[in-house]
Design a protein around this motif. Structure first.
Motif, PDB file in Angstrom:
ATOM      1  N   ILE A 152       0.863  -1.179   0.000  1.00 50.94           N
ATOM      2  CA  ILE A 152       0.000   0.000   0.000  1.00 50.94           C
ATOM      3  C   ILE A 152       0.901   1.231   0.000  1.00 50.94           C
ATOM      4  O   ILE A 152       1.736   1.380   0.901  1.00 50.94           O
ATOM      5  CB  ILE A 152      -0.923   0.016   1.231  1.00 50.94           C
ATOM      6  CG1 ILE A 152      -1.771  -1.261   1.272  1.00 50.94           C
ATOM      7  CG2 ILE A 152      -1.811   1.249   1.222  1.00 50.94           C
ATOM      8  CD1 ILE A 152      -2.638  -1.356   2.523  1.00 50.94           C
ATOM      9  N   PRO A 153       0.792   2.098  -0.972  1.00 52.15           N
ATOM     10  CA  PRO A 153       1.649   3.299  -0.993  1.00 52.15           C
ATOM     11  C   PRO A 153       1.441   4.136   0.257  1.00 52.15           C
ATOM     12  O   PRO A 153       0.373   4.101   0.879  1.00 52.15           O
ATOM     13  CB  PRO A 153       1.189   4.043  -2.260  1.00 52.15           C
ATOM     14  CG  PRO A 153       0.490   3.016  -3.090  1.00 52.15           C
ATOM     15  CD  PRO A 153      -0.118   2.046  -2.129  1.00 52.15           C
TER      16      PRO A 153
ATOM     17  N   VAL B   1       1.141  -3.600   3.820  1.00 53.01           N
ATOM     18  CA  VAL B   1       1.195  -4.684   2.844  1.00 53.01           C
ATOM     19  C   VAL B   1      -0.035  -5.564   3.042  1.00 53.01           C
ATOM     20  O   VAL B   1      -0.484  -5.767   4.172  1.00 53.01           O
ATOM     21  CB  VAL B   1       2.500  -5.501   2.981  1.00 53.01           C
ATOM     22  CG1 VAL B   1       2.619  -6.124   4.369  1.00 53.01           C
ATOM     23  CG2 VAL B   1       2.603  -6.564   1.911  1.00 53.01           C
ATOM     24  N   VAL B   2      -0.587  -6.059   1.933  1.00 53.88           N
ATOM     25  CA  VAL B   2      -1.802  -6.869   1.947  1.00 53.88           C
ATOM     26  C   VAL B   2      -1.526  -8.183   1.233  1.00 53.88           C
ATOM     27  O   VAL B   2      -0.879  -8.203   0.174  1.00 53.88           O
ATOM     28  CB  VAL B   2      -2.974  -6.132   1.261  1.00 53.88           C
ATOM     29  CG1 VAL B   2      -4.212  -7.019   1.219  1.00 53.88           C
ATOM     30  CG2 VAL B   2      -3.280  -4.830   1.981  1.00 53.88           C
ATOM     31  N   TYR B   3      -2.011  -9.285   1.800  1.00 54.71           N
ATOM     32  CA  TYR B   3      -1.923 -10.615   1.190  1.00 54.71           C
ATOM     33  C   TYR B   3      -3.338 -11.107   0.927  1.00 54.71           C
ATOM     34  O   TYR B   3      -4.168 -11.133   1.834  1.00 54.71           O
ATOM     35  CB  TYR B   3      -1.198 -11.590   2.129  1.00 54.71           C
ATOM     36  CG  TYR B   3       0.227 -11.203   2.457  1.00 54.71           C
ATOM     37  CD1 TYR B   3       1.295 -11.696   1.715  1.00 54.71           C
ATOM     38  CD2 TYR B   3       0.496 -10.351   3.519  1.00 54.71           C
ATOM     39  CE1 TYR B   3       2.602 -11.338   2.015  1.00 54.71           C
ATOM     40  CE2 TYR B   3       1.804  -9.983   3.829  1.00 54.71           C
ATOM     41  CZ  TYR B   3       2.838 -10.487   3.078  1.00 54.71           C
ATOM     42  OH  TYR B   3       4.122 -10.123   3.374  1.00 54.71           O
TER      43      TYR B   3
ATOM     44  N   LEU C  43      -9.090  -0.416  -3.106  1.00 51.53           N
ATOM     45  CA  LEU C  43      -9.910  -0.531  -1.900  1.00 51.53           C
ATOM     46  C   LEU C  43      -9.044  -0.583  -0.649  1.00 51.53           C
ATOM     47  O   LEU C  43      -9.423  -0.061   0.401  1.00 51.53           O
ATOM     48  CB  LEU C  43     -10.794  -1.777  -1.994  1.00 51.53           C
ATOM     49  CG  LEU C  43     -11.782  -1.991  -0.844  1.00 51.53           C
ATOM     50  CD1 LEU C  43     -12.767  -0.827  -0.765  1.00 51.53           C
ATOM     51  CD2 LEU C  43     -12.534  -3.313  -1.029  1.00 51.53           C
ATOM     52  N   ALA C  44      -7.874  -1.215  -0.738  1.00 50.06           N
ATOM     53  CA  ALA C  44      -6.973  -1.275   0.423  1.00 50.06           C
ATOM     54  C   ALA C  44      -6.489   0.120   0.814  1.00 50.06           C
ATOM     55  O   ALA C  44      -6.367   0.434   2.008  1.00 50.06           O
ATOM     56  CB  ALA C  44      -5.785  -2.182   0.113  1.00 50.06           C
ATOM     57  N   GLN C  45      -6.218   0.974  -0.157  1.00 50.36           N
ATOM     58  CA  GLN C  45      -5.775   2.338   0.147  1.00 50.36           C
ATOM     59  C   GLN C  45      -6.861   3.129   0.861  1.00 50.36           C
ATOM     60  O   GLN C  45      -6.608   3.785   1.877  1.00 50.36           O
ATOM     61  CB  GLN C  45      -5.364   3.047  -1.147  1.00 50.36           C
ATOM     62  CG  GLN C  45      -4.174   2.413  -1.842  1.00 50.36           C
ATOM     63  CD  GLN C  45      -3.818   3.123  -3.131  1.00 50.36           C
ATOM     64  OE1 GLN C  45      -4.171   4.281  -3.338  1.00 50.36           O
ATOM     65  NE2 GLN C  45      -3.119   2.440  -4.018  1.00 50.36           N
ATOM     66  N   THR C  46      -8.089   3.064   0.342  1.00 52.85           N
ATOM     67  CA  THR C  46      -9.183   3.800   0.989  1.00 52.85           C
ATOM     68  C   THR C  46      -9.526   3.225   2.363  1.00 52.85           C
ATOM     69  O   THR C  46      -9.842   3.972   3.292  1.00 52.85           O
ATOM     70  CB  THR C  46     -10.422   3.778   0.086  1.00 52.85           C
ATOM     71  OG1 THR C  46     -10.796   2.420  -0.183  1.00 52.85           O
ATOM     72  CG2 THR C  46     -10.139   4.476  -1.239  1.00 52.85           C
ATOM     73  N   THR C  47      -9.436   1.907   2.497  1.00 54.28           N
ATOM     74  CA  THR C  47      -9.714   1.292   3.800  1.00 54.28           C
ATOM     75  C   THR C  47      -8.683   1.707   4.836  1.00 54.28           C
ATOM     76  O   THR C  47      -9.018   1.955   6.000  1.00 54.28           O
ATOM     77  CB  THR C  47      -9.752  -0.239   3.662  1.00 54.28           C
ATOM     78  OG1 THR C  47     -10.725  -0.607   2.682  1.00 54.28           O
ATOM     79  CG2 THR C  47     -10.106  -0.895   4.981  1.00 54.28           C
ATOM     80  N   LEU C  48      -7.407   1.788   4.432  1.00 63.64           N
ATOM     81  CA  LEU C  48      -6.362   2.229   5.350  1.00 63.64           C
ATOM     82  C   LEU C  48      -6.632   3.644   5.847  1.00 63.64           C
ATOM     83  O   LEU C  48      -6.513   3.934   7.046  1.00 63.64           O
ATOM     84  CB  LEU C  48      -5.007   2.164   4.643  1.00 63.64           C
ATOM     85  CG  LEU C  48      -3.791   2.647   5.444  1.00 63.64           C
ATOM     86  CD1 LEU C  48      -3.555   1.754   6.650  1.00 63.64           C
ATOM     87  CD2 LEU C  48      -2.550   2.691   4.565  1.00 63.64           C
TER      88      LEU C  48
END
Length: 278
Positions: free
Chosen positions: A99-100, A117-119, A142-147
């Motif tokens: 994730i940046p 980092v996401v797995y 979606l991982a960026q917005t969730t973070l």
């Protein structure tokens, strides 16, 4: 037949199976023509009909634009009709991505940069193909917005001390959101939390001041205990005059052990009172 927007992957799969069973008159004509072409050009077309997928892959087959079966094909050999069938390969292995760094404003109005980092892996190939155009890219975004959403509800102290809890909350949120896409989020980890330079200096000064305060408190407690011990010792010496003489001898012994050239011999004031003028 179009499934409603709120329906899940199971409803979409059942609808696809019903549609595949009703190809229509024109669709069955195309299938028969394709079979005749294959039979007429056999065995040359056998190379176009036989496909192979690896152990970690699955194939989703579309016949005239519709999914042919509820289950994907593979691993190993499977057959398709060259003129009417197309297929999409889906990788089932676990995929990881970074994730940046995200500039996040915490609950107590502190700006920090956080990355992670996401797995994840695909557990339903049909849903990953039919329900989303690009499952991997959609999961990254979606991982960026969730973070950002999860960390926006935490203050700085929680962010620095409860990384495991934050990672678990992110995993649950991502897993729930991507379940309709046939994706299983296995693990989410917070890699680094970067604080502004001014905040780092302020926290360092606060920690140093706290350490100095604790050191002063410890030194004061030591002096208090030492003064109490000296008070008790003075009371014991006052009760026994010979104890003072023994203390003189101990002092002389310790001075002589250090090999000093000058020895100071203390004399009791009572002896000197006889030589003092009255």
């Amino acid at each position: 037949v179009h499934s409603p927007a709120h329906s899940g992957p199971t409803h979409l799969t059942v609808s696809a199976d019903k549609n595949s069973a009703r190809l229509g008159c024109f669709g069955w004509i195309l299938v028969l023509v394709s079979l005749i072409i294959i039979a007429g050009t056999f065995p040359l077309t056998i190379f176009m009909c036989v496909k192979i997928v690896k152990e970690y892959e699955r194939a989703v087959i579309f016949r005239l634009g519709r999914i042919t079966d509820r289950k994907p094909k593979g691993p190993g050999l499977f057959f398709i009709l060259p003129c009417t069938d197309t297929f999409v390969k889906v990788d089932l292995r676990t995929i990881s991505f970074d994730i940046p760094p995200q500039e996040i404003l915490t609950k107590d109005s502190v700006t920090v940069a956080v990355d992670g980092v996401v797995y994840f892996r695909i557990h339903c190939p049909i849903s990953s193909v039919a329900n989303v155009s690009n499952a991997h890219t959609s999961t990254r975004l979606l991982a960026q917005t969730t973070l950002r959403n999860v960390l926006g509800t935490k203050n700085l102290a929680e962010l620095l001390s409860d990384r495991e809890g934050i990672s678990h909350s992110m995993q649950e949120a991502l897993d729930e959101a991507t379940d309709a896409w046939g994706i299983k989020v296995e693990r989410v980890e917070i890699k680094d939390v970067k604080l502004p330079q001014q905040l780092q200096r302020a926290m360092a000064a606060e920690a140093e001041a706290s350490r100095e305060a604790r050191a002063k408190i410890i030194a004061a407690e030591g002096e208090m205990k030492a003064s109490r011990a000296l008070k008790e010792a003075s009371l014991v010496i006052a009760e026994s005059p010979s104890a003072l003489q023994l203390r003189y001898l101990q002092s002389l012994n310790s001075i002589a052990a250090e090999k000093n050239s000058t020895i100071i011999f203390p004399l009791p004031i009572d002896i000197l009172q006889g030589f003092m003028p009255k």
